[in-house]
Design a protein around this motif. Structure first.
Motif: not given
Length: 223
Positions: A92-100, A131-136, A141-142
């Motif tokens: 549910a979190l985008d790439v930046l939010e996951n990294a943070m 800004n991308q979601l993990p599913e993309t 990349q993940a």
């Protein structure tokens, strides 16, 4: 100075006839400046040992201690970061939010966490995906997002479980460049499990897991 100390540690999964001993009687120490590769075939116990070092697994017998860190898992979380082998991003979190996330969970305010997250994503070469979601994302990349997330907490002990396993050779070398540079900058210990001899050769020490047993070279021998 020892950050982690294992004394005769074993970890068994299951009970009775289905019991599997993943780690047998392991004793080792990780020093503050360590650069360690843990090698071994699939199923040899590398991941379980890393999880024991992180405090994510509780040993069936023996003791694991962290002389320089807090006594609780929450306290240790400020000093230990783990890059897991499999996908570990929150969908549910985008790439930046996951990294943070690692920085936020250690009490860093959001503005600083954003700065750290963007810097870490740039370091692993995927700031354009923030800004991308993990599913993309592709698997590689993940995995790079997972590496970036580990760096944002600025740990004193960085544990990476097959961090290049899903990456091509060029990207894998870049991720190792990032991990080594971050460990140097932070003054952190770095422990990497890997099946790749080229990756293992980049670290000062090579430990080997065989059938759940740890072999640590000592003065040219093994113990």
């Amino acid at each position: 100075m020892s950050l982690v100390r294992c004394v005769d540690v074993a970890r068994t999964f299951g009970q009775g006839d289905r019991a599997v001993v993943a780690v047998h009687g392991c004793s080792c120490e990780v020093a503050a400046s360590a650069r360690i590769a843990i090698t071994g075939s699939s199923g040899s116990g590398k991941s379980t040992l890393l999880h024991l070092l992180a405090g994510l697994e509780v040993p069936t017998s023996g003791t694991v201690s962290w002389p320089e860190f807090g006594t609780s898992l929450a306290e240790r979380g400020r000093d230990i970061a783990v890059v897991f082998q499999g996908p570990s991003l929150l969908p549910a979190l985008d790439v930046l939010e996951n990294a943070m996330m690692a920085a936020v969970l250690t009490g860093i305010d959001e503005a600083e966490a954003v700065v750290r997250g963007l810097a870490a994503l740039q370091a692993v070469g995927i700031s354009d995906l923030s800004n991308q979601l993990p599913e993309t994302l592709s698997g590689g990349q993940a995995q790079r997002v997972a590496v970036a997330r580990a760096l944002t907490s600025r740990p004193r002990l960085l544990l990476a479980d097959e961090p290049t396993g899903q990456l091509d050779g060029v990207t894998g070398r870049h991720v190792m460049d990032v991990l080594l540079a971050a460990a140097d900058e932070l003054g952190a210990a770095l422990v990497v499990s890997t099946h790749d001899p080229a990756i293992a050769a980049r670290l000062a020490e090579q430990w080997e897991m065989r059938d759940g047993r740890l072999f640590v070279p000592v003065r040219g021998g093994a113990a």
